[in-house]
Motif scaffolding. Sequence first.
Motif, PDB file in Angstrom:
ATOM      1  N   GLY A  44       0.838  -1.190   0.000  1.00 13.79           N
ATOM      2  CA  GLY A  44       0.000   0.000   0.000  1.00 13.79           C
ATOM      3  C   GLY A  44       0.875   1.243   0.000  1.00 13.79           C
ATOM      4  O   GLY A  44       2.024   1.208  -0.436  1.00 13.79           O
ATOM      5  N   GLY A  45       0.326   2.334   0.506  1.00 17.80           N
ATOM      6  CA  GLY A  45       1.073   3.591   0.522  1.00 17.80           C
ATOM      7  C   GLY A  45       1.053   4.239  -0.853  1.00 17.80           C
ATOM      8  O   GLY A  45       0.335   3.801  -1.764  1.00 17.80           O
ATOM      9  N   ASN A  46       1.874   5.250  -1.027  1.00 14.57           N
ATOM     10  CA  ASN A  46       1.857   6.013  -2.285  1.00 14.57           C
ATOM     11  C   ASN A  46       2.881   5.544  -3.309  1.00 14.57           C
ATOM     12  O   ASN A  46       2.643   5.626  -4.507  1.00 14.57           O
ATOM     13  CB  ASN A  46       2.122   7.499  -1.991  1.00 14.57           C
ATOM     14  CG  ASN A  46       0.880   8.159  -1.443  1.00 14.57           C
ATOM     15  OD1 ASN A  46      -0.215   7.989  -1.986  1.00 14.57           O
ATOM     16  ND2 ASN A  46       1.030   8.875  -0.339  1.00 14.57           N
ATOM     17  N   THR A  47       4.023   5.072  -2.823  1.00 20.15           N
ATOM     18  CA  THR A  47       5.129   4.783  -3.735  1.00 20.15           C
ATOM     19  C   THR A  47       4.751   3.811  -4.856  1.00 20.15           C
ATOM     20  O   THR A  47       5.134   4.035  -6.005  1.00 20.15           O
ATOM     21  CB  THR A  47       6.343   4.257  -2.943  1.00 20.15           C
ATOM     22  OG1 THR A  47       6.564   5.137  -1.837  1.00 20.15           O
ATOM     23  CG2 THR A  47       7.583   4.190  -3.806  1.00 20.15           C
ATOM     24  N   PRO A  48       3.994   2.735  -4.576  1.00 19.79           N
ATOM     25  CA  PRO A  48       3.750   1.773  -5.657  1.00 19.79           C
ATOM     26  C   PRO A  48       2.695   2.193  -6.682  1.00 19.79           C
ATOM     27  O   PRO A  48       2.491   1.482  -7.670  1.00 19.79           O
ATOM     28  CB  PRO A  48       3.308   0.503  -4.920  1.00 19.79           C
ATOM     29  CG  PRO A  48       2.890   0.918  -3.577  1.00 19.79           C
ATOM     30  CD  PRO A  48       3.522   2.237  -3.279  1.00 19.79           C
ATOM     31  N   GLY A  74      -0.569  -6.920   1.426  1.00 16.83           N
ATOM     32  CA  GLY A  74       0.429  -7.051   2.487  1.00 16.83           C
ATOM     33  C   GLY A  74      -0.065  -6.467   3.800  1.00 16.83           C
ATOM     34  O   GLY A  74       0.269  -6.960   4.875  1.00 16.83           O
ATOM     35  N   ASP A  75      -0.841  -5.416   3.699  1.00 15.21           N
ATOM     36  CA  ASP A  75      -1.458  -4.845   4.893  1.00 15.21           C
ATOM     37  C   ASP A  75      -2.620  -3.961   4.489  1.00 15.21           C
ATOM     38  O   ASP A  75      -2.767  -3.605   3.312  1.00 15.21           O
ATOM     39  CB  ASP A  75      -0.447  -4.065   5.744  1.00 15.21           C
ATOM     40  CG  ASP A  75      -0.039  -2.744   5.124  1.00 15.21           C
ATOM     41  OD1 ASP A  75       0.082  -2.682   3.889  1.00 15.21           O
ATOM     42  OD2 ASP A  75       0.144  -1.768   5.868  1.00 15.21           O
ATOM     43  N   GLU A  76      -3.424  -3.638   5.471  1.00 15.64           N
ATOM     44  CA  GLU A  76      -4.610  -2.821   5.187  1.00 15.64           C
ATOM     45  C   GLU A  76      -5.018  -2.060   6.426  1.00 15.64           C
ATOM     46  O   GLU A  76      -4.898  -2.564   7.549  1.00 15.64           O
ATOM     47  CB  GLU A  76      -5.755  -3.744   4.726  1.00 15.64           C
ATOM     48  CG  GLU A  76      -7.018  -3.028   4.309  1.00 15.64           C
ATOM     49  CD  GLU A  76      -6.828  -2.048   3.140  1.00 15.64           C
ATOM     50  OE1 GLU A  76      -6.322  -0.943   3.395  1.00 15.64           O
ATOM     51  OE2 GLU A  76      -7.204  -2.395   2.012  1.00 15.64           O
ATOM     52  N   ARG A  77      -5.468  -0.836   6.216  1.00 15.73           N
ATOM     53  CA  ARG A  77      -6.093  -0.099   7.322  1.00 15.73           C
ATOM     54  C   ARG A  77      -7.499  -0.654   7.499  1.00 15.73           C
ATOM     55  O   ARG A  77      -8.140  -1.039   6.501  1.00 15.73           O
ATOM     56  CB  ARG A  77      -6.123   1.391   6.989  1.00 15.73           C
ATOM     57  CG  ARG A  77      -4.738   2.007   7.020  1.00 15.73           C
ATOM     58  CD  ARG A  77      -4.676   3.355   6.334  1.00 15.73           C
ATOM     59  NE  ARG A  77      -3.286   3.797   6.263  1.00 15.73           N
ATOM     60  CZ  ARG A  77      -2.414   3.358   5.351  1.00 15.73           C
ATOM     61  NH1 ARG A  77      -2.784   2.499   4.415  1.00 15.73           N
ATOM     62  NH2 ARG A  77      -1.151   3.767   5.370  1.00 15.73           N
ATOM     63  N   TYR A  78      -7.969  -0.688   8.751  1.00 13.37           N
ATOM     64  CA  TYR A  78      -9.291  -1.261   8.997  1.00 13.37           C
ATOM     65  C   TYR A  78     -10.361  -0.212   8.701  1.00 13.37           C
ATOM     66  O   TYR A  78     -10.998   0.342   9.598  1.00 13.37           O
ATOM     67  CB  TYR A  78      -9.388  -1.786  10.432  1.00 13.37           C
ATOM     68  CG  TYR A  78     -10.513  -2.771  10.608  1.00 13.37           C
ATOM     69  CD1 TYR A  78     -10.425  -4.049  10.068  1.00 13.37           C
ATOM     70  CD2 TYR A  78     -11.670  -2.420  11.285  1.00 13.37           C
ATOM     71  CE1 TYR A  78     -11.457  -4.961  10.206  1.00 13.37           C
ATOM     72  CE2 TYR A  78     -12.717  -3.322  11.428  1.00 13.37           C
ATOM     73  CZ  TYR A  78     -12.597  -4.586  10.880  1.00 13.37           C
ATOM     74  OH  TYR A  78     -13.629  -5.488  11.016  1.00 13.37           O
ATOM     75  N   LEU A 147       6.819  -4.554  -1.014  1.00 11.90           N
ATOM     76  CA  LEU A 147       6.818  -3.826   0.254  1.00 11.90           C
ATOM     77  C   LEU A 147       7.318  -2.401   0.062  1.00 11.90           C
ATOM     78  O   LEU A 147       8.139  -2.132  -0.832  1.00 11.90           O
ATOM     79  CB  LEU A 147       7.725  -4.527   1.269  1.00 11.90           C
ATOM     80  CG  LEU A 147       7.269  -5.906   1.776  1.00 11.90           C
ATOM     81  CD1 LEU A 147       8.380  -6.574   2.576  1.00 11.90           C
ATOM     82  CD2 LEU A 147       5.997  -5.794   2.623  1.00 11.90           C
ATOM     83  N   GLY A 148       6.840  -1.514   0.920  1.00 12.23           N
ATOM     84  CA  GLY A 148       7.387  -0.174   1.029  1.00 12.23           C
ATOM     85  C   GLY A 148       8.060  -0.038   2.384  1.00 12.23           C
ATOM     86  O   GLY A 148       8.030  -0.960   3.204  1.00 12.23           O
ATOM     87  N   VAL A 149       8.667   1.106   2.605  1.00  9.95           N
ATOM     88  CA  VAL A 149       9.333   1.373   3.890  1.00  9.95           C
ATOM     89  C   VAL A 149       8.976   2.789   4.324  1.00  9.95           C
ATOM     90  O   VAL A 149       8.945   3.708   3.491  1.00  9.95           O
ATOM     91  CB  VAL A 149      10.873   1.231   3.752  1.00  9.95           C
ATOM     92  CG1 VAL A 149      11.570   1.629   5.054  1.00  9.95           C
ATOM     93  CG2 VAL A 149      11.256  -0.197   3.387  1.00  9.95           C
ATOM     94  N   GLY A 150       8.700   2.961   5.617  1.00  9.07           N
ATOM     95  CA  GLY A 150       8.444   4.293   6.157  1.00  9.07           C
ATOM     96  C   GLY A 150       9.729   4.922   6.678  1.00  9.07           C
ATOM     97  O   GLY A 150      10.765   4.253   6.796  1.00  9.07           O
ATOM     98  N   GLY A 153      11.360   3.053   9.310  1.00  7.83           N
ATOM     99  CA  GLY A 153      11.798   1.687   9.004  1.00  7.83           C
ATOM    100  C   GLY A 153      10.689   0.655   9.043  1.00  7.83           C
ATOM    101  O   GLY A 153      10.942  -0.539   8.904  1.00  7.83           O
ATOM    102  N   HIS A 154       9.432   1.104   9.219  1.00  6.50           N
ATOM    103  CA  HIS A 154       8.348   0.118   9.196  1.00  6.50           C
ATOM    104  C   HIS A 154       8.155  -0.419   7.787  1.00  6.50           C
ATOM    105  O   HIS A 154       8.520   0.239   6.803  1.00  6.50           O
ATOM    106  CB  HIS A 154       7.038   0.690   9.766  1.00  6.50           C
ATOM    107  CG  HIS A 154       6.265   1.554   8.819  1.00  6.50           C
ATOM    108  ND1 HIS A 154       6.261   2.931   8.876  1.00  6.50           N
ATOM    109  CD2 HIS A 154       5.427   1.251   7.790  1.00  6.50           C
ATOM    110  CE1 HIS A 154       5.472   3.421   7.945  1.00  6.50           C
ATOM    111  NE2 HIS A 154       4.954   2.419   7.260  1.00  6.50           N
ATOM    112  N   THR A 155       7.581  -1.612   7.730  1.00  5.47           N
ATOM    113  CA  THR A 155       7.218  -2.177   6.437  1.00  5.47           C
ATOM    114  C   THR A 155       5.920  -2.938   6.612  1.00  5.47           C
ATOM    115  O   THR A 155       5.660  -3.460   7.707  1.00  5.47           O
ATOM    116  CB  THR A 155       8.350  -3.067   5.874  1.00  5.47           C
ATOM    117  OG1 THR A 155       8.069  -3.346   4.495  1.00  5.47           O
ATOM    118  CG2 THR A 155       8.502  -4.370   6.643  1.00  5.47           C
ATOM    119  N   ALA A 156       5.105  -3.022   5.546  1.00  2.00           N
ATOM    120  CA  ALA A 156       3.714  -3.459   5.694  1.00  2.00           C
ATOM    121  C   ALA A 156       3.164  -2.687   6.901  1.00  2.00           C
ATOM    122  O   ALA A 156       3.397  -1.487   7.009  1.00  2.00           O
ATOM    123  CB  ALA A 156       3.632  -4.970   5.827  1.00  2.00           C
TER     124      ALA A 156
END
Length: 248
Positions: A44-48, A74-78, A147-150, A153-156
Amino acid sequence: MNQAPQQPVIDILPDPQGVADRAAKWIADRTAQTSETFRIAVAGGNTPRALYCELVAPPLRDRIDWRRIELFWGDERYVPHDDPRSNYRMVRETLLAHAPIPIDHVHPVMLEGGVESGARHYEALLKSAYGADVLSPARPLFDLVLLGVGTDGHTASLFPGDWAMDESTNWTAAVVHNNEPRITLTYPAIHSSRAVAFLVTGIEKSEAVRRAIGGDLALPAARVRSQGEIVWFLDRAVAANLAEAGTA
Ligand code: 6PG
């Protein structure tokens, strides 16, 4: 805490569009290397966003056998799937709306009676797709995990210091970050992959990327492993610190 990481491939491109172009071609090539169903856990996020747009634009759109692509998140906001924060929504708008992926090959994280219950439902869905409750190293769950990275250093949705970093049994976890409930794949699921690709751009993430690639295990991104290769697609800005750290 430092430990020698799995040796990654580091691909540095001039700018974010270069990252999207290179990663899209790499993904198209990988899908062509098999005639089997190709399972991707999308980021998710913007980069992809630019990557997904590239995949569904000519010439790659016509090179990919979309009937064999199966998508997981890979992940999702609820949040509801039409919420602007939804990763499902982002992937629907950039990719699904433009690619003939069979509907029964699209497996978003569903809102199922609360975030904990949602995580368990998502794990059950993954187990059903995998056809077993136990992951075998000989048969990875995913062909590719994106995956992205914040900046931290977080991922997913695996965040520094969060308990989910230590989850070693369940394939998914329900987490709360900044009061925002999320569902994420855990390391056991991410590691059950033939390849992992990180897409990271922007100077503001250069320190996180340097530490992650350098093996600083306090950073969730540094703990990612794969049964096959790990590739970092980076732009020059985010890779700025790598040469001096001796990692590029
Ligand atoms: C999310 C992601 C998260 C993301 C990073 C980078 O949904 O937010 O799963 O891990 O990949 O935060 O996000 P950007 O690409 O927006 O910087």
